[in-house]
Design a protein around this motif. Structure first.
Motif, PDB file in Angstrom:
ATOM      1  N   TRP A 184      -3.531   1.642   1.656  1.00 28.00           N
ATOM      2  CA  TRP A 184      -3.078   0.449   1.324  1.00 28.00           C
ATOM      3  C   TRP A 184      -1.555   0.293   1.813  1.00 28.00           C
ATOM      4  N   ASP A 185      -1.347  -0.941   2.386  1.00 32.81           N
ATOM      5  CA  ASP A 185       0.052  -1.424   2.697  1.00 32.81           C
ATOM      6  C   ASP A 185       0.353  -2.337   1.950  1.00 32.81           C
ATOM      7  N   THR A 186       1.276  -2.289   0.883  1.00 24.50           N
ATOM      8  CA  THR A 186       1.748  -3.183  -0.028  1.00 24.50           C
ATOM      9  C   THR A 186       3.217  -3.593   0.308  1.00 24.50           C
ATOM     10  N   SER A 187       3.654  -3.351   1.539  1.00 20.75           N
ATOM     11  CA  SER A 187       4.945  -3.926   1.940  1.00 20.75           C
ATOM     12  C   SER A 187       5.210  -5.404   2.070  1.00 20.75           C
ATOM     13  N   GLU A 188       4.022  -6.177   2.400  1.00 27.21           N
ATOM     14  CA  GLU A 188       3.702  -7.536   2.231  1.00 27.21           C
ATOM     15  C   GLU A 188       3.484  -8.185   1.077  1.00 27.21           C
ATOM     16  N   SER A 189       3.628  -9.425   0.636  1.00 27.52           N
ATOM     17  CA  SER A 189       3.236 -10.108  -0.403  1.00 27.52           C
ATOM     18  C   SER A 189       2.091  -9.918  -0.675  1.00 27.52           C
ATOM     19  N   PRO A 193      -1.207  -7.259  -0.386  1.00 23.44           N
ATOM     20  CA  PRO A 193      -1.598  -6.071  -0.064  1.00 23.44           C
ATOM     21  C   PRO A 193      -2.820  -5.922   0.789  1.00 23.44           C
TER      22      PRO A 193
END
Length: 115
Positions: A67-72, A74
């Motif tokens: 998971w990439d949760t760096s942006e608003s 995921p």
């Protein structure tokens, strides 16, 4: 189109979609980006087909996800595992060989000039 023909086309497409998806996961992709990449190559795939396929490939340990949760919003990214890359490489060789053989077989049998 007849029900039988639709069924045979679906069966024919099933294996090619797996290979197509694997070919695009040499770099991490999330679902929608994968759909776009495939469509740009002329291969349409519904999300209702793609996500179960990705889950199956992950279960078979050909693909890993994170998971990439760096942006608003995921996003779950998928990428080939080392094992998956080796399987992809072998499947690609098998596909190329089979395609060449099938192409010649179909060309030889195409005496009537129709497609």
């Amino acid at each position: 189109m007849s029900t039988l023909l639709n069924s045979l086309i679906t069966e024919l497409r099933r294996g090619t979609l797996t290979l197509a998806v694997l070919s695009q996961l040499r770099t991490p992709q999330y679902g929608y980006s994968l759909v776009q990449l495939l469509e740009e190559s002329g291969i349409g795939i519904d999300q209702s087909t793609l996500y179960p396929l990705l889950r199956r490939l992950e279960k078979q340990e050909l693909v890993t996800s994170s998971w990439d949760t760096s942006e608003s919003r995921p996003r779950k990214y998928y990428v080939l595992s080392e094992y998956g890359f080796e399987i992809y490489r072998q499947l690609k060789q098998e596909w190329l060989s089979n395609s060449k053989e099938l192409y010649h077989l179909l060309e030889e049998g195409d005496d009537d000039g129709s497609d």
